[in-house]
Design a protein around this motif. Structure first.
Motif, PDB file in Angstrom:
ATOM      1  N   ARG A  11       0.852  -1.185   0.000  1.00  0.00           N
ATOM      2  CA  ARG A  11       0.000   0.000   0.000  1.00  0.00           C
ATOM      3  C   ARG A  11       0.889   1.236   0.000  1.00  0.00           C
ATOM      4  O   ARG A  11       2.069   1.151  -0.289  1.00  0.00           O
ATOM      5  N   MET A  12       0.364   2.386   0.342  1.00  0.00           N
ATOM      6  CA  MET A  12       1.131   3.621   0.233  1.00  0.00           C
ATOM      7  C   MET A  12       2.094   3.796   1.401  1.00  0.00           C
ATOM      8  O   MET A  12       1.750   3.556   2.551  1.00  0.00           O
ATOM      9  N   ALA A  13       3.312   4.245   1.051  1.00  0.00           N
ATOM     10  CA  ALA A  13       4.365   4.549   2.017  1.00  0.00           C
ATOM     11  C   ALA A  13       5.276   5.585   1.363  1.00  0.00           C
ATOM     12  O   ALA A  13       5.257   5.741   0.137  1.00  0.00           O
ATOM     13  N   PRO A  14       6.049   6.313   2.147  1.00  0.00           N
ATOM     14  CA  PRO A  14       6.954   7.305   1.557  1.00  0.00           C
ATOM     15  C   PRO A  14       7.844   6.687   0.476  1.00  0.00           C
ATOM     16  O   PRO A  14       8.475   5.652   0.684  1.00  0.00           O
TER      17      PRO A  14
ATOM     18  N   CYS B  94       4.049   8.620  -2.912  1.00  0.00           N
ATOM     19  CA  CYS B  94       4.021   9.493  -1.746  1.00  0.00           C
ATOM     20  C   CYS B  94       5.387  10.161  -1.635  1.00  0.00           C
ATOM     21  O   CYS B  94       6.400   9.495  -1.437  1.00  0.00           O
ATOM     22  N   ASP B  95       5.399  11.497  -1.755  1.00  0.00           N
ATOM     23  CA  ASP B  95       6.641  12.258  -1.676  1.00  0.00           C
ATOM     24  C   ASP B  95       6.937  12.717  -0.258  1.00  0.00           C
ATOM     25  O   ASP B  95       8.099  12.781   0.149  1.00  0.00           O
TER      26      ASP B  95
ATOM     27  N   CYS C 266       1.611  13.793  -2.667  1.00  0.00           N
ATOM     28  CA  CYS C 266       1.952  12.776  -3.660  1.00  0.00           C
ATOM     29  C   CYS C 266       2.098  13.404  -5.040  1.00  0.00           C
ATOM     30  O   CYS C 266       1.560  14.476  -5.314  1.00  0.00           O
ATOM     31  N   SER C 267       2.807  12.708  -5.898  1.00  0.00           N
ATOM     32  CA  SER C 267       2.861  13.094  -7.304  1.00  0.00           C
ATOM     33  C   SER C 267       2.285  11.930  -8.104  1.00  0.00           C
ATOM     34  O   SER C 267       2.355  10.779  -7.681  1.00  0.00           O
TER      35      SER C 267
END
Length: 190
Positions: free
Chosen positions: A35-38, A52-53, A69-70
């Motif tokens: 999933r999303m993480a830096p 995720c920036d 995020c970009s």
């Protein structure tokens, strides 16, 4: 629905600010966390790949409040030419267009699979205190505003829901009817 094109279509609105599930982001994820993480790429279901920036936290609690995020413009779902790989896919809703809804998460009424199968206890001893959890202000797609009582939907990764008879366009209510995981099977394994 790619699996059933005859089921109809709906417009899904995309915007600069999106909501995702809180559990879909971790600052320090374990291995195989997709999933999303830096610094990690994920696909937004039926949309784009994002990375995720950075993120910010609430100074008093340390809780993550916002992700920055970009997106990869060439990664639009169905016409991805980016070459960027994303192992995870997240569901999301446009913050600008989302509506509030109450979601009632019904679970097993009893904490035992066979509550009346105990000679020394009453079946009422096995009432599950967590058989109903209410999410007072969930965010859902605007197309769900005018659903009718009994209309059924799958909320991705969460389960199947139906519109409650008390639901109105100004106070939308959904009841979970089926989870996507068999919790009894999980308990039997442990």
């Amino acid at each position: 629905n790619p699996e059933d094109p005859n089921a109809g279509t709906r417009e899904v609105l995309f915007s600069r600010e999106l909501y995702i599930e809180r559990e879909d982001f971790m600052v320090n994820p374990p291995k195989k966390y997709f999933r999303m993480a830096p610094g990690q790429h994920v696909r937004l279901k039926s949309a784009y790949i994002v990375r995720c920036d950075s993120y910010n936290t609430d100074p008093s609690t340390g809780e993550v409040r916002e992700l920055f995020c970009s997106y990869v413009p060439e990664s639009r779902s169905g016409s991805d030419t980016s070459g960027v790989k994303a192992k995870g896919t997240l569901h999301w809703v446009s913050a600008q267009h989302a509506i509030d809804a109450q979601v009632r998460l019904y679970d097993r009424l009893f904490s035992d699979e066979n509550p009346d199968g105990h000679e020394d206890k009453d079946f009422l001893d096995f009432i599950n205190p967590d058989s109903l959890k209410v999410v007072a202000s969930a965010k859902v797609e605007p197309g769900l505003k005018n659903t009718q009582p009994g209309d059924r939907f799958q909320f991705l990764r969460l389960g199947y829901f139906c519109t409650d008879p008390e639901s109105t366009s100004s106070h939308v209510i959904f009841n979970r009817t089926v989870t996507l995981k068999d919790s009894w099977a999980k308990e039997r394994e442990s």
